[in-house]
Every structure is written in structure tokens, then in C-alpha cells.
Design an enzyme around this catalytic site. Sequence first.
Site, PDB file in Angstrom:
ATOM      1  N   GLU A   1       0.811  -1.217   0.000  1.00  0.00           N
ATOM      2  CA  GLU A   1       0.000   0.000   0.000  1.00  0.00           C
ATOM      3  C   GLU A   1       0.848   1.274   0.000  1.00  0.00           C
ATOM      4  O   GLU A   1       0.456   2.287   0.588  1.00  0.00           O
ATOM      5  CB  GLU A   1      -0.966  -0.002   1.182  1.00  0.00           C
TER       6      GLU A   1
ATOM      7  N   GLU B   1      -5.432  -9.033   0.862  1.00  0.00           N
ATOM      8  CA  GLU B   1      -6.352  -8.814   1.985  1.00  0.00           C
ATOM      9  C   GLU B   1      -7.772  -8.846   1.436  1.00  0.00           C
ATOM     10  O   GLU B   1      -8.030  -8.336   0.346  1.00  0.00           O
ATOM     11  CB  GLU B   1      -6.128  -7.447   2.654  1.00  0.00           C
TER      12      GLU B   1
END
Length: 453
Positions: free
Chosen positions: A168, A269
Site C-alpha cells: 500500500e 487482503e
Amino acid sequence: MRSIALASVLAAAVNLVTVVASPTPTEPEQPHKRASLPAVTASGNAFWQGSTRFYIRGVDYQPGGSSAMKDPLADTTVCERDITEFKKLGINTIRVYMTDNSANHDTCMNALADAGVYLIVDVNNPLYSINRFAPGPSYNAKYLQSVFATIDEFVKYDNTLAFFSGNEVINDNVTSTLSARYVKATTRDMRQYISNRGYRKIPVGYSAADVSQNRMQLAQYMNCGSDEERSDFFAFNDYSWCNTNFATAGWGEKVKNFTGYGIPIFLSEYGCITNGRDFGEVKALMSDQMTSVYSGGLMYEYALEENGYGIVKIPSSDSATVEEQPEFAKFAKALSANPAPTGSGGFTSTTNSVPCPTKDANWLIDSTELPSLPDGAKDLMKTGAGAGPGLKGAGSQNAGTGDTGNATPSSAGSTATSSSKNSAGLTAGPLEKAPLIIAGLVCVLTMTGTLLL
């Protein structure tokens, strides 16, 4: 005449070896600590356990979160406690976001292998990582030394499945897209380090944020350009399935968008909690709606933190037991009811690149050039990383000048490469050349012996 013939034959044999043999690595690969699980490889757009298609069916695992700055795989009490729970769930993979590259991991990694569990490990931590808003200075030799030391520590375990070069780093702030050049350079450097050190080819890729405005451009960027620059896989976080279904979550459109992408894709995720959790994502990921493109995913997350996503509550950091939450049984049930498919799952047997994205309002990179390897990191490719700084080092984000120049890739572009298939139609690993060379030499010398008789 026979002695001349012998010399000619031997010279030809030596030339054969010279042409085919690979360069000798600077150091031999470290001995594997355990081989109770076969190493997983990437081929085509899928992962493989031998000749069997491998689907990631796991959880994200970081008790205490990133703020705790602790490595759960360096604490025997913690990891053995949680491996008991992993067995109950029936998972085959965990992702650990932060590890201590100065610690020994034999006990926990061997225990995971005995439980049939693979590891995907992030090579970064809060002290040693790319700064999304000042990526240049943070891409430096100190940073890469820590990254390479993490590779050195975990490459020796057969159940290390893959490495994440970043997590991220690029988010919904458009300025952060400029840091993608440095994340991609890190991916390139990791793959080169693994190759130079003579290690087995552990896949390296990136874990992207759940950001719709640049997800596809980032995916394209990580799989465009020369073979040496491209990732081995791409993963992204997806929280769009909020106790809904395949169509409402928009997963069908994502499958369509990634069809033909050319390398493995999985969810790093997933697990929206907005409307409760039934883990219907597992059924979708294991269905023929997705297996031709996706290779499974990791549910976020194992330990219950303040964000409310965990499926077990850990009373204290040194607790010998955990408290299973209602979602624990739900997730275990979803995994049990939806086993990994048999057969090839409709995978694509070729690996290919995609066109690089063009600059626009959501993607600010307008060049395909990547930063050059920092000068101080070049020797690491030859000598190795040495001792890792661990989780208490001085850090690296401000250790560079921010100007390494641009690299010139040794090969431009990429072509699709067909993977070999076995009799079952599944992808087989690349054929090793060394046994063939030895066999050829034996045949040559046998024939030579016959000539001398």
C-alpha cells in the site's frame, strides 16, 4: 589418430558446457532447513506445488499490529500457540507484515511446515521502507541491505512462498503514484539479488491498496517493460464484498479486467466487516468464476485489533491461549465447504507483459525508466547483505540523496513464453540443464572409450 579424436571430443564437450552452463553464483545457496513441504513456484498465471495448481487459502497475521514492532515468527511461544489455531482453520498460507531479519526463525518456520502452512513475507517495516511522499531519498543502500537481509533469512525455508516488495505504498493520494517507480525498482533489485546469490526463484510482487482509481494502472505498471523489471505476481486488497455476492461486489468486472494479465493474481487482503461476515468470498475465489484469473487470497485478519477485523482475541502479548471469536468458526466453515479445486482451474499457460499505463489525472508517471541501483547496494549483489539491522536499527528513510540516475534495462520488452506441460496438461517447471549436460558428457566419453578399443 585416436588420441586426436579423443582430444577433439573432449574439447567439444567442454565447449558444450561453456555454452550451456550458467554463471557460477557468488556463494552457494544456504542449505534448506526443512523440506517437508515442496516449494511453490509461479508459472503462467498461476502458482504450482509441483505439478498441482496451488491456491492461497490463508490469513494475514501480525498480532499487535505494526505499532507493536514485533516479529511473531521469532517468538516460539506466540507462533506455536497460533499454529494450533491455523490447523483448526485449515489454512495453507499466512502473510506476516513485519519480521526481524536479525533473528532466527527455524523453530517457527519448521512448525509451520509441519502444519502444512506457507509464508508470504513483507520485506519492509516502519524503519526500512519506501516513503510514498519522498521516495527518492528512501530508496538507498541502507534500505536495500535490510531488504536483502530479509531475503537471506527466509529464502532457506522451503515453505517461504513469496516476498512482498511493498504494501500500500501507492494510495488514493495521486502524488503517491510517483513512488511506484521506486517500488518497482525494489522489486527488480530483489529478483536480481535472488538470482545473483544462486537462490531458488521465490516469487516477488507487490500488495496494492484497495484504491479503484489507480489499481489497474498500478497493475499494468508492475507487469510492463523488460523481463528483469516485471513482477512475478500482483496482489491487491479488496474489501468490496460486504456480505453481498459476486455480482454486487463487482468481482465479475475485476475478473474481466484482469483476464489476460499474464502473471498470477491473488487477494493480499479481503474481508469487509460493514454488514457482518459470512466469508462468501471463499466460495467465489474457489469457483470457476475466478480460478482462471485468481489464485486465492488472504483473509484480513487473524488477531483482533482496534479496527475490529480479527477472528481471535489475544488477551495479552504473552498469552498462551486465544479466544476464538464467532467469525473464527464461520471462516473455518467456509474453507471446509469450499476446498481448493482439482485440475488446472482454467489457468493460462503463458506468461506475458502488458502495455505500460499512460499519464493522466490519477497516474502521474510519464516514463518507463526506473531508478538505477544505488552505488552502495551494488556490492551487496556480489558479497551478500550480511547481518540484518532487525527492528531496532537506525532506519533508512533519510539515508539517501534521492538521485541515483535512471537504469538501462538489459532487455527491452517481453514476449509471451509458453510453459511446458506434462501429460496431465498442467504446467511443469523449467527443465534443468545441468543433468542433461552431465548425461551428454557420459555419452560422449562412452563413445570415446569405444573408439579407443
